[in-house]
Design an enzyme around this catalytic site. Sequence first.
Site: not given
Lengths: 118, 869
Positions: B490-491, B179, B453, B269
Amino acid sequence: MRNQNRKGLIPFIVLSLFFAQGSVFASGKQSVNDLQAYRGAPPTIPHNVRELGRKKCLSCHFRGLDLGIKGGEAYKTPHPERANCLQCHLPQKETELFKENKFVPLKPKKKTFFEKKD
Amino acid sequence: MNISSILLHIQPDYKKEIETDLLLTKEIQIEKSLEDRLALTLESPDLNRSTEIWAYLERLEGVESVTMAYCHFDDLVEEKKSASFLEKEVTRREFIRKTAAAAALAILFGQLATKGHAASAESSNGLEVGSDSSVNWQKGVCRFCGVGCGVMLGTRGGRVVAIQGDKKSPVNKGLLCVKGYYSPKILYGDDRLTKPLVRKNGKMVPVSWDEALDLVASKFKGLVDQHGPDAVSMYGSGQWTIQEGYAALKFMKGGIGTNNLEANARLCMASAVTGFMTSFGSDEPMGCYDDLDIADTFFFWGNNSAEMHPILFSRIVDRRSKGDDITLIDLATRKTRTTHLSDIHVSMNPQSDLALANSIAHIIIRDKKWDPEFVKKHVVFKKGKTNIGYVLEDNFKFKDKPQLIEFDEYKEFLKDYAPEKVASLIGTTPEQIEGLANYFKDSKKKIVSLWCMGVNQHTRGTWMNNLIYNLHLLTGQICKPGSTALSLTGQPSACGTVREVGVVTNRLPSAHVVTNPKHREKVAKMWGVPVEKISPTPTYHAVEMFRALGRGDVKAMWISTTNPFQTIPNLERFEKGLKKNKPFIVVSDVYPTASTKFADVILPSSLWVEKEGCFGNTERRTQFFPKMVDPPGDAKSDVWQIVEVAKRMGYGKLFQFNPDKLEEEIFEEYRTFTLGTGKDVGPYELYQKERGLRWPVIDGKETKYRYVEGEDPYVKPGEGIKFYKNKKDNGRAVIWARPYEPPAEVPDKEYPFWLCTGRVLEHWHTGTLTRRVPELHKSVPEAYVEIHPLDAEKQGIVSGDKVRLISRRGHLELTADVSYSGRALSQRGMVFVPFFDEAKLINFVTLDSMCPISKEPDYKKCAIKIEKV
C-alpha cells in the site's frame, strides 16, 4: 437492418446526455484545456457521472459528439481501449476547498476541440 | 481489414435477451456459448459496418465488455509476441485511431457528426519530454501507493509545474492514476509547515531549528537517563525513503539502544510479512509484474485493485481490450469497480475467505488435481496452534508451535471444508466453489492471485496469506512466468524501507534480527558500537506501543511521515491515557494533521522530490529519485532531522557522513548489510541511471523471479526451483493446515451490522496530502457511509441522510450513500466507511483486534448499529 439499429441508438444518445448533465461546453467555444490542471493532465469530467462503466462513457466519448445544443458535446477519447475511465478522469462536486493550493501549472497549449456550428 | 471475431462478456441474467438481439444482426454468427460469455464471428469487409456493430454491441444492456480481434492483426501476432507492451499499445492505438475514427460517426450520427476533431493520444497530452525548453524533466517515483509508478516531473523556476507517466518505466509504461496525475499539487498546499514549532503555554510557537532540535534531544536524553532507553520511541512510515528508515533504525537501535521502533506498515503489511516468513522463510514475493502480462486467470482476494492499485489493474484489464483472453475473478464482500470489470464475482461473508481457500484446496485434493511432483520436491506440510486469540489484551503474548504433519493429515483436515459444508458460511453455493476450484484444477491455466488489505488486515491475516500460498503450492502455480501469488503493498516504500531495511521492533538492517546473537554481533561491529548496545528483546508492536504511550510506559514518541492519531484502531483506548500521562510527542510532517494536534514539537519536513531518496515497491524494485526542488521555508529532510538529533544526543559518531552525499553514503552503508543475504541491493549509481532494479541485484543484474534456477543467482545449477531461504525445512515451502476461526466481534441483535473501513481511489491514507489537491477533494470531499439499499430502506434511510454509526467503543455521524453511484456497493448487513477524513474519525468506532502472529489490526470487521439522526 441499419434503420433498426439507429432507432435503438437515438433514444440512447438522448438518455446518455441526460446522464451527462451540466456540460461546460455551453459557451460557444470551449476547450478541453479548461479542464486540465496542467499541460498533459487528464481532463476532469464536467458533468455528473451517475452510471458506472466505460461502456457508458464510450457511448458518447468513443466518437465524440456535437449535437449543437447546450450540453450536447462530448470530446473523443484518444484511448478507447482503456477500461477504467475513472482511474484518471474525475467528476467534480461543487464544494469548498479543504485548503487553498498554490500550484502554478505549466499551462496547456490552447487548443479548441469543439467549435460550434454557426 | 475486418473484424474476425468478437468476444462478448455478458451478465448471466441477460444472456437470453442478448442472444435474441444478436439474431437481428445477420453479419454475426454465434459460434459457441460459454457460461457467461459469447464468442462471435463477424465477417464484414466493410469497416464502417464493423464499427457500427461494435457500437451496437457495446450498448446492449447486460454486455460487460466487447473484445474484438481484427484480421488486420493476424500478421502482427508474431510481432506482438516479441514486441514490448508499449509497442503493442501504440500499434493498437494507431489502429483504432485510423480505422474507427471518422468512419462510424458519419454513419451512426449522420448530420449530428461533430465538426471538431478528437485529439490524438499524444496531442491530448500536448506534452513531450523536452518539448518546452524552459521545463526541466527528471525521472522520479510516484509518492503514493506501493505499485511504484515511474513519473517524469517537469520543473521550472524551482517549482514542479507538470508531471507525466514515465513511458520508459517498466512498471506503468507511461500511465498514472488520479493521485499520480495530481501529485505535483501535494507540494503546494497553502498550509505547508515551514517552521519548527514548539508548544509554549499551550500554544504552538515558531522557533529556530536549533531550539527545536535541542529540546527534542534534551527531552529524549533526559528520559533515557531517568527511565532507561525503553522510555522513548519512534514511529515511522512506509513513506520514509530507504535512507530515512535506515537512519532511524541506526539512531534508535545503535544510538539510544531501544527496540521501540515501529512503522505504520505494521498496520498494512505485517500479515504479508509473516505470511511470507511462515510459508517461504523469507519476506517478499517470488514473482513480479511481468506475470501480469502473461497470466490468463486472476484471483482478486478481497481486493479492489481498480481503485487501490489502478495501474496494475489497468495493466491487466487493458489486455482484454487488446484481445487477450483473460479471466478476472473477484472474491469480495463488496461490489466495487473491480467487480464491474471482472468476469466472475463471488460474494463472500466477512472472514469466510479462510473457509473458501480451504474449500478450494479440498476440491483440488479430492479430485486428485494437485501437482504431485512439485509437492514431493518442494513442499512440507505443517500445522500450528489454533484458537489463538485477538490481541485485545494489554501485553498480549503469542508464540506459534509449528509441527510437521503428513499429507494424509492435511487431507483429513480439509474434509471439514467440503463445499457443501462451508457454502452457507461463505455465503455462496457449493457450485460456485467448485467453479472457482476448476481454475486451480486446470494445470494449463496460469493463475495469479492478488490481495492486499482484505487479507492482511484480518484477525487471521497470516493464516489467510498461508492459505493462498497453499493453493499455489499444491498446484505448482508458483515460480513460473504467469503463475504466482503476488501480495500487493500500500505504501511507496513499505517494502523498500520497512520490510527490507527493517524498521520494526524485532529487526536489524536487512535480513538481521535482534533476537539472533550473531546478527547483533555483526551489526554492532559494523556500526562500531558495543554489542550490549543492541537490545536482544523486541518490545512493542505498533498498536501496543500506542497502548503503552497511553499507559505511561512509553514517555516520549517521535512520529514521522504518518498520522497515527487518525489511523490507530480504537483511538479512544490510548488517547484518554495521553491526557493523564502527558507524554512528550514530536511530529515530523509536511502539513497539520490529527497527530500534530497532540504534538509538543512539530518539525517541518521536506516532501517527496524536495529531497533525494529511494523507494522499494511491491515487486522488489528499488527506485531512486533525485532532489528536484527546494522545500518551502525552513523545512528539512527527515534524514537531516534524525542525524541532527542524534548528534545532539551524543551519537554523532554513528552518522559521520558527508553532508553533500548524505543519502548516497547512507544507502551504501545499508547496502553492505544486504550483501549475501539474498536481498542484495546494487550500488547507488546504478539506481540513479536505471528505472529501478528488482533485488537480489548481483553483478549489476536484477532478478525477475526469485527461487528459480537461471533467474535467481542464489539457486544452484540443477536445483530448478529452490526455496533456499527456508533453511529449516531444507529449502522447501510450507503448506499450512490453518482452520477457519471467527473474527473477534460478530454482529448480533444489538449491533447488527458489519463495519468495514478502507480507502477510495482519490485519497491517500489520512488525506494529509490528497485533501489539499482541489481536484481530488472536489471529487470526494468528505467521508460517507456506504449502505446497501435494502438495509437502508428498512431503516428509512436515503442517500444524503445523516446517520450515526455506533459501536461498543464509540460513535460517528456520517452522510449515507445508498446508491450504487459509480463506486461500490456493500453486501447486505455490512457498511463501508473510508478513513481519509480527519473530521470524521472512524477509528473511534473500530475495534483493535489483531492477528496474533503479525499484530496487524483488523480494520475490516467489527459490529455496529446504525441510527438515523
